[in-house]
Write an enzyme that holds these catalytic residues in place. Structure first.
Site, mmCIF file in Angstrom:
data_model
loop_
_atom_site.group_PDB
_atom_site.id
_atom_site.type_symbol
_atom_site.label_atom_id
_atom_site.label_comp_id
_atom_site.label_asym_id
_atom_site.label_seq_id
_atom_site.Cartn_x
_atom_site.Cartn_y
_atom_site.Cartn_z
ATOM 1 N N HIS A 268 0.880 -1.186 0.000
ATOM 2 C CA HIS A 268 0.000 0.000 0.000
ATOM 3 C C HIS A 268 0.916 1.235 0.000
ATOM 4 O O HIS A 268 1.759 1.381 -0.878
ATOM 5 C CB HIS A 268 -0.928 -0.110 1.220
ATOM 6 C CG HIS A 268 -2.056 0.866 1.275
ATOM 7 N ND1 HIS A 268 -2.420 1.676 0.238
ATOM 8 C CD2 HIS A 268 -2.929 1.168 2.290
ATOM 9 C CE1 HIS A 268 -3.462 2.431 0.597
ATOM 10 N NE2 HIS A 268 -3.784 2.139 1.845
ATOM 11 N N HIS A 307 -2.159 -2.098 -9.818
ATOM 12 C CA HIS A 307 -3.153 -1.538 -8.905
ATOM 13 C C HIS A 307 -4.381 -2.421 -8.934
ATOM 14 O O HIS A 307 -4.737 -2.942 -9.984
ATOM 15 C CB HIS A 307 -3.516 -0.103 -9.326
ATOM 16 C CG HIS A 307 -4.148 0.675 -8.227
ATOM 17 N ND1 HIS A 307 -5.477 0.612 -7.960
ATOM 18 C CD2 HIS A 307 -3.607 1.513 -7.305
ATOM 19 C CE1 HIS A 307 -5.742 1.382 -6.929
ATOM 20 N NE2 HIS A 307 -4.628 1.933 -6.498
ATOM 21 N N ASP A 363 2.759 5.674 -6.516
ATOM 22 C CA ASP A 363 4.007 5.560 -5.758
ATOM 23 C C ASP A 363 5.245 5.485 -6.638
ATOM 24 O O ASP A 363 6.361 5.553 -6.134
ATOM 25 C CB ASP A 363 3.956 4.317 -4.853
ATOM 26 C CG ASP A 363 2.910 4.474 -3.759
ATOM 27 O OD1 ASP A 363 2.810 5.584 -3.225
ATOM 28 O OD2 ASP A 363 2.205 3.503 -3.451
#
Ligand code: CMC
Length: 428
Positions: A268, A307, A363
């Protein structure tokens, strides 16, 4: 027969059931009537990791993962990143509408005036080892706040929720910055109410001997945009933790500590730190093809790729990639960007990544900006947590005000032993 129904035939019994369809869903509880006999518990769905289960009705954030669309309260993320500020966006996420100027001024004043933390938290900080991870410190100190604000237990009092909201959005940057300064053994830098939300955060992180810290406007803006991009992301792992823990009616500090802990994981919010470590491990552009080979052999994950919801380019990654260059202009280019670009170039043209629909996520590039701004990798996830705090509170508040919600309590399929007798230790 109504068109908005689903007809199910149970081939075990030959019986047919007609279930209503609303908003493209059937109610899991409607399945319970499907039984083999009167003793049967009734049909359930089996959905490990909730890959196809809607746990709530929400009006906060919309994602179309196939088309790469993200909107907060109907406003596209691209427009908010370009035109809004983090505090304005956090107001929007929490209240459902953009604030008027007067509302924004009041909101900003209230958050700015709740940035200080009780001095006892400082003493608590001293107990952490010098190399404690800032996320461990953040999780613990935000949980500790619940012991300072007893009124936070009044979760159904709108005034109490308002107060805790100011405190949480105001204090998360302070706790994160203090965690960072503690890890350096540097004296803590206190909040400066004259600065913007992002500017004050930079002040608490980086101020040294100057009487008045002046944040670089490019870095201040980049950080503010990053906070906007992280403000909410509907039912992700940490929002689900916030809702699940909040459903027990615990105070919001304890629930945010749980959400922050969920965010810490490498799958995450911890992925931004992992991306940087991965790029360092790859070390040079020429080593990228070999690393990609190992990813395809399932020896490694390409961190910052993939994702659960986006099966297209994460719209946040596109914005971040663009602002990375603004930051590099001020701070100098992060040499790891060339390795990142090569990973992206190869991955986007490779069958494995195309067929698995793996694209860069939020990210992938954020760590490169943070590093160029002078943050150590261990601080990256704390930056994510600061932005996400408004989303967590919005999700929690929506849960509390939803009359259909109850304490979160999934079912299980039990495949363990039937009843058996205890065997004394000498007979095992
Ligand atoms: N590198 C290589 N292969 C991958 C990756 C990756 N980053 N992500 C998924 N896959 C493969 C996976 O091996 C599987 O392959 P197969 O079908 O052949 O077994 C397939 O793609 C589906 O993966 P999954 O793990 O079942 O997908 P998921 O929806 O459960 O997981 C994810 C989503 C984000 C956890 C995963 O893509 C991942 O681990 N990515 C790397 C970590 C990361 O960047 N996380 C940040 C997510 S975005 C921000 C946030 O949520 O905080």
């Amino acid at each position: 027969m109504s068109q908005n129904t689903l007809t199910i035939t149970d081939n075990r019994t030959g019986k047919t059931y007609e279930l209503p369809i609303k908003n493209g869903t059937i109610r899991a509880m409607d399945l319970r009537q499907i039984k083999v006999d009167a003793e049967d518990f009734g049909m359930m769905t089996y959905d490990p990791a909730f890959t196809n289960t809607a746990s709530c009705i929400s009006k906060i954030t919309y994602i179309d993962g196939d088309r790469g669309i993200l909107m907060y309260r109907g406003y596209p993320i691209e427009e908010l990143a370009e035109k809004s500020s983090y505090l304005e966006t956090s107001y929007l996420v929490l209240h459902g509408e953009l604030p008027t100027r007067a509302q924004l001024d009041e909101w900003t004043w209230n958050i700015t005036h709740h940035t200080f933390i009780h001095e006892s938290i400082r003493k608590f900080l001293d107990g952490f080892h010098y190399d404690a991870h800032p996320m461990g410190i953040l999780i613990s100190t935000v949980a500790a706040l619940s012991t300072f604000y007893k009124d936070a237990k009044n979760i159904f009092d709108p005034e109490s929720r308002r107060k805790q909201t100011f405190r949480l959005i105001g204090k998360m940057p302070t706790l994160s910055a203090f965690a960072y300064r503690h890890s350096l053994g540097m004296p803590l830098a206190y909040p400066d109410n004259d600065l913007s939300y992002a500017g004050n955060f930079l002040n608490m992180l980086f101020r040294t001997t100057e009487a008045k810290y002046k944040p670089n406007p490019v870095l201040e803006h980049a950080l503010d945009v990053l906070f906007i991009l992280h403000a909410d992301h509907e039912q992700n792992c940490s929002a689900n933790a916030m809702r699940s823990v909040g459903s027990s009616h615990v105070d919001p500090y304890s629930a945010i500590a749980a959400a922050t802990a969920a965010l810490y994981g490498p799958l995450h919010g911890g992925a931004n730190e992992e991306v940087l470590l991965m790029l360092r491990e790859i070390g040079s552009v020429k080593n990228v093809p070999d690393y990609i080979k190992r990813v395809k052999a399932k020896e490694k994950l390409l961190m910052g790729f993939g994702h659960r919801v986006y099966k297209n380019y994460d719209p946040r990654a596109k914005i971040i990639k663009k602002i990375a260059y603004d930051v590099f202009e001020v701070m100098g280019k992060n040499p790891l960007i060339d390795i990142a670009l090569e990973c992206e170039r190869i991955a986007l043209s490779d069958d494995y990544f195309i067929s698995h629909k793996l694209y860069p996520n939020v990210d992938f590039y954020s760590g490169l900006i943070y590093e160029a701004m002078g943050f150590p990798a261990s601080m990256f996830t704390a930056l994510f947590a600061i932005g996400r705090t408004s989303g967590w509170i919005a999700q929690w508040q929506e849960l509390l005000l939803d009359p259909e919600q109850k304490i979160a309590r999934p079912r299980q399929v039990y495949l363990g032993y039937d009843k058996r007798s205890y065997i004394p230790i000498d007979h095992r």
